[in-house]
Design a protein around this motif. Structure first.
Motif, PDB file in Angstrom:
ATOM      1  N   VAL A 174      19.868   0.856  -7.009  1.00 43.10           N
ATOM      2  CA  VAL A 174      18.739   1.787  -6.913  1.00 43.10           C
ATOM      3  C   VAL A 174      18.684   2.331  -5.494  1.00 43.10           C
ATOM      4  O   VAL A 174      19.319   1.802  -4.578  1.00 43.10           O
ATOM      5  CB  VAL A 174      17.394   1.110  -7.270  1.00 43.10           C
ATOM      6  CG1 VAL A 174      17.440   0.490  -8.653  1.00 43.10           C
ATOM      7  CG2 VAL A 174      17.007   0.052  -6.233  1.00 43.10           C
ATOM      8  N   GLU A 175      17.925   3.386  -5.305  1.00 44.02           N
ATOM      9  CA  GLU A 175      17.728   3.916  -3.964  1.00 44.02           C
ATOM     10  C   GLU A 175      16.804   2.991  -3.186  1.00 44.02           C
ATOM     11  O   GLU A 175      15.926   2.348  -3.745  1.00 44.02           O
ATOM     12  CB  GLU A 175      17.126   5.318  -4.038  1.00 44.02           C
ATOM     13  CG  GLU A 175      18.037   6.350  -4.681  1.00 44.02           C
ATOM     14  CD  GLU A 175      17.369   7.708  -4.793  1.00 44.02           C
ATOM     15  OE1 GLU A 175      16.259   7.879  -4.237  1.00 44.02           O
ATOM     16  OE2 GLU A 175      17.948   8.587  -5.450  1.00 44.02           O
ATOM     17  N   ARG A 176      17.019   2.932  -1.881  1.00 39.54           N
ATOM     18  CA  ARG A 176      16.154   2.098  -1.043  1.00 39.54           C
ATOM     19  C   ARG A 176      14.700   2.559  -1.145  1.00 39.54           C
ATOM     20  O   ARG A 176      14.429   3.752  -1.248  1.00 39.54           O
ATOM     21  CB  ARG A 176      16.612   2.148   0.416  1.00 39.54           C
ATOM     22  CG  ARG A 176      17.945   1.456   0.677  1.00 39.54           C
ATOM     23  CD  ARG A 176      18.346   1.622   2.131  1.00 39.54           C
ATOM     24  NE  ARG A 176      19.643   1.040   2.425  1.00 39.54           N
ATOM     25  CZ  ARG A 176      19.820  -0.187   2.896  1.00 39.54           C
ATOM     26  NH1 ARG A 176      18.774  -0.949   3.142  1.00 39.54           N
ATOM     27  NH2 ARG A 176      21.039  -0.646   3.138  1.00 39.54           N
ATOM     28  N   GLY A 177      13.791   1.601  -1.099  1.00 37.68           N
ATOM     29  CA  GLY A 177      12.369   1.919  -1.172  1.00 37.68           C
ATOM     30  C   GLY A 177      11.560   0.651  -1.031  1.00 37.68           C
ATOM     31  O   GLY A 177      12.094  -0.439  -0.785  1.00 37.68           O
ATOM     32  N   ASP A 178      10.261   0.786  -1.193  1.00 32.70           N
ATOM     33  CA  ASP A 178       9.343  -0.345  -1.062  1.00 32.70           C
ATOM     34  C   ASP A 178       9.067  -0.966  -2.428  1.00 32.70           C
ATOM     35  O   ASP A 178       9.198  -0.318  -3.471  1.00 32.70           O
ATOM     36  CB  ASP A 178       8.018   0.116  -0.455  1.00 32.70           C
ATOM     37  CG  ASP A 178       8.156   0.602   0.976  1.00 32.70           C
ATOM     38  OD1 ASP A 178       9.242   0.399   1.568  1.00 32.70           O
ATOM     39  OD2 ASP A 178       7.183   1.188   1.497  1.00 32.70           O
ATOM     40  N   VAL A 179       8.650  -2.213  -2.395  1.00 35.15           N
ATOM     41  CA  VAL A 179       8.196  -2.891  -3.606  1.00 35.15           C
ATOM     42  C   VAL A 179       7.235  -3.996  -3.179  1.00 35.15           C
ATOM     43  O   VAL A 179       7.424  -4.634  -2.142  1.00 35.15           O
ATOM     44  CB  VAL A 179       9.385  -3.463  -4.410  1.00 35.15           C
ATOM     45  CG1 VAL A 179      10.124  -4.545  -3.625  1.00 35.15           C
ATOM     46  CG2 VAL A 179       8.935  -3.976  -5.762  1.00 35.15           C
ATOM     47  N   SER A 180       6.193  -4.190  -3.965  1.00 35.94           N
ATOM     48  CA  SER A 180       5.222  -5.223  -3.608  1.00 35.94           C
ATOM     49  C   SER A 180       5.748  -6.606  -3.974  1.00 35.94           C
ATOM     50  O   SER A 180       6.486  -6.778  -4.956  1.00 35.94           O
ATOM     51  CB  SER A 180       3.893  -4.977  -4.337  1.00 35.94           C
ATOM     52  OG  SER A 180       4.027  -5.281  -5.722  1.00 35.94           O
ATOM     53  N   ARG A 181       5.380  -7.574  -3.189  1.00 33.83           N
ATOM     54  CA  ARG A 181       5.762  -8.955  -3.479  1.00 33.83           C
ATOM     55  C   ARG A 181       5.193  -9.389  -4.832  1.00 33.83           C
ATOM     56  O   ARG A 181       5.814 -10.184  -5.546  1.00 33.83           O
ATOM     57  CB  ARG A 181       5.263  -9.882  -2.366  1.00 33.83           C
ATOM     58  CG  ARG A 181       6.031  -9.714  -1.058  1.00 33.83           C
ATOM     59  CD  ARG A 181       5.471 -10.612   0.036  1.00 33.83           C
ATOM     60  NE  ARG A 181       6.311 -10.610   1.235  1.00 33.83           N
ATOM     61  CZ  ARG A 181       6.194  -9.729   2.220  1.00 33.83           C
ATOM     62  NH1 ARG A 181       5.262  -8.774   2.157  1.00 33.83           N
ATOM     63  NH2 ARG A 181       7.002  -9.796   3.280  1.00 33.83           N
ATOM     64  N   GLU A 182       4.039  -8.872  -5.186  1.00 37.93           N
ATOM     65  CA  GLU A 182       3.435  -9.210  -6.472  1.00 37.93           C
ATOM     66  C   GLU A 182       4.322  -8.753  -7.624  1.00 37.93           C
ATOM     67  O   GLU A 182       4.527  -9.480  -8.606  1.00 37.93           O
ATOM     68  CB  GLU A 182       2.053  -8.560  -6.566  1.00 37.93           C
ATOM     69  CG  GLU A 182       1.238  -9.000  -7.762  1.00 37.93           C
ATOM     70  CD  GLU A 182      -0.180  -8.456  -7.713  1.00 37.93           C
ATOM     71  OE1 GLU A 182      -0.679  -8.056  -8.763  1.00 37.93           O
ATOM     72  OE2 GLU A 182      -0.758  -8.429  -6.609  1.00 37.93           O
ATOM     73  N   ASP A 183       4.884  -7.561  -7.504  1.00 36.64           N
ATOM     74  CA  ASP A 183       5.776  -7.069  -8.559  1.00 36.64           C
ATOM     75  C   ASP A 183       7.093  -7.829  -8.569  1.00 36.64           C
ATOM     76  O   ASP A 183       7.687  -8.044  -9.640  1.00 36.64           O
ATOM     77  CB  ASP A 183       6.022  -5.566  -8.400  1.00 36.64           C
ATOM     78  CG  ASP A 183       4.858  -4.730  -8.898  1.00 36.64           C
ATOM     79  OD1 ASP A 183       4.109  -5.204  -9.774  1.00 36.64           O
ATOM     80  OD2 ASP A 183       4.697  -3.588  -8.421  1.00 36.64           O
ATOM     81  N   VAL A 184       7.579  -8.236  -7.408  1.00 41.38           N
ATOM     82  CA  VAL A 184       8.789  -9.059  -7.370  1.00 41.38           C
ATOM     83  C   VAL A 184       8.555 -10.366  -8.124  1.00 41.38           C
ATOM     84  O   VAL A 184       9.378 -10.793  -8.940  1.00 41.38           O
ATOM     85  CB  VAL A 184       9.226  -9.347  -5.916  1.00 41.38           C
ATOM     86  CG1 VAL A 184      10.390 -10.340  -5.892  1.00 41.38           C
ATOM     87  CG2 VAL A 184       9.633  -8.056  -5.215  1.00 41.38           C
ATOM     88  N   ALA A 185       7.413 -11.004  -7.879  1.00 45.25           N
ATOM     89  CA  ALA A 185       7.091 -12.248  -8.573  1.00 45.25           C
ATOM     90  C   ALA A 185       7.007 -12.031 -10.080  1.00 45.25           C
ATOM     91  O   ALA A 185       7.499 -12.848 -10.872  1.00 45.25           O
ATOM     92  CB  ALA A 185       5.777 -12.814  -8.040  1.00 45.25           C
ATOM     93  N   ALA A 186       6.409 -10.927 -10.492  1.00 47.05           N
ATOM     94  CA  ALA A 186       6.290 -10.639 -11.924  1.00 47.05           C
ATOM     95  C   ALA A 186       7.651 -10.402 -12.563  1.00 47.05           C
ATOM     96  O   ALA A 186       7.897 -10.821 -13.708  1.00 47.05           O
ATOM     97  CB  ALA A 186       5.384  -9.425 -12.129  1.00 47.05           C
ATOM     98  N   VAL A 187       8.548  -9.760 -11.846  1.00 47.01           N
ATOM     99  CA  VAL A 187       9.909  -9.565 -12.368  1.00 47.01           C
ATOM    100  C   VAL A 187      10.625 -10.906 -12.486  1.00 47.01           C
ATOM    101  O   VAL A 187      11.333 -11.160 -13.475  1.00 47.01           O
ATOM    102  CB  VAL A 187      10.699  -8.580 -11.483  1.00 47.01           C
ATOM    103  CG1 VAL A 187      12.191  -8.613 -11.826  1.00 47.01           C
ATOM    104  CG2 VAL A 187      10.164  -7.165 -11.663  1.00 47.01           C
TER     105      VAL A 187
END
Length: 220
Positions: A174-187
Motif C-alpha cells: 500500500v502507499e505510505r500513510g497513517d493508521v491508528s493503533r486502535e485500528d491496528v489492534a482490531a486488524v
C-alpha cells in the motif's frame, strides 16, 4: 482463545488485549517491568513478567504453554539506541518464534513496519536505519518458518493515537500513510480468526474498507 502478546505494555498490545478480553478471549501480556502489571490487568489481560532480552527459549516456552496464538508487538521504543533495535526488534521476535515452536503454538502474528523490505534511505538517521534493518531481519526470519509456524506479518504505516475508524487499506503493498493503533489492534484480532491470511505479509494504512472485509479479501 488464549493469546500471548509480547510487549504487553505497548500501546498496540494494550489495545489488542482490551479487544480480546471484550470478546471473551484470554489475553496474556508479557512485560519486562513488574510495575506495568496493573496497566495490563486494567485492560483485562493477565500480566506475565519476563525479560525478552535475557530469557532463554525454554523459560519463554513455559509462558506460552497452552496458548492458541502468539503476537509479537514488542519494540525497543523511542529513545533506545541501535543495539536494542537488534536485541528487541530482531532477536526477541526470533526468540518468541522459537519458544512458540517449542511450546506447540503454531499461530504467530508479527507486528512489523511498512516498506521495511526497501531498507533505510541512504541518509536515514543511524538509529532509525538500525530499526528498519532489525525489522526486516525479523520478518525474513519469520518468513522462513512456514513448516513450524502459521505466521502472518502485519506492517502498519505511521502509527497515531487517533480514534479508530474501523476502515483500512490492507494489501501486500500500500502507499505510505497513517493508521491508528486502535485500528491496528482490531486488524490483529481479525487476523487471528482468518486462516486465509497465513503466510501473507500485509501492509496497512487508514482507508475506506471495513476491517472485516479487508481481512476477508486476503487469500480469498
Amino acid at each position: 482463545m488464549r493469546i500471548v502478546i509480547a510487549g504487553g505494555h505497548g500501546k498496540i498490545a494494550l489495545r489488542l488485549a482490551r479487544l480480546l478480553a471484550a470478546r471473551g478471549d484470554t489475553p496474556v501480556g508479557l512485560i519486562r517491568n513488574p510495575d506495568h502489571a496493573d496497566d495490563v490487568r486494567a485492560v483485562g489481560a493477565e500480566p506475565v513478567v519476563i525479560d525478552l532480552e535475557s530469557a532463554t527459549v525454554t523459560e519463554l516456552a513455559e509462558k506460552l504453554m497452552g496458548a492458541d496464538a502468539a503476537v509479537f508487538a514488542a519494540g525497543a521504543g523511542p529513545g533506545s539506541g541501535a543495539a536494542r533495535k537488534e536485541t528487541v526488534d530482531r532477536d526477541a521476535a526470533a526468540l518468541l518464534a522459537d519458544a512458540a515452536s517449542l511450546a506447540g503454538v503454531r499461530r504467530y502474528l508479527m507486528v512489523s513496519a511498512i516498506s521495511v523490505d526497501e531498507g533505510p534511505a541512504p541518509d536515514a538517521e543511524p538509529v532509525w536505519a538500525a530499526y528498519i534493518r532489525a525489522k526486516k531481519a525479523a520478518d525474513d526470519d519469520i518468513r522462513g518458518r512456514s513448516l513450524e509456524l502459521d505466521w502472518t506479518i502485519l506492517r502498519p504505516g505511521r502509527l497515531t493515537n487517533d480514534e479508530g475508524t474501523g476502515r483500512v487499506w490492507l494489501a501486500p503493498k500500500v502507499e505510505r500513510g497513517d493508521v491508528s493503533r486502535e485500528d491496528v489492534a482490531a486488524v490483529l484480532v481479525a487476523l487471528l480468526d482468518a486462516p486465509t491470511t497465513i503466510g501473507h505479509v500485509l501492509e496497512m494504512v487508514g482507508g475506506n474498507t471495513p476491517i472485516a472485509d479487508a481481512v476477508a479479501s486476503i487469500g480469498a
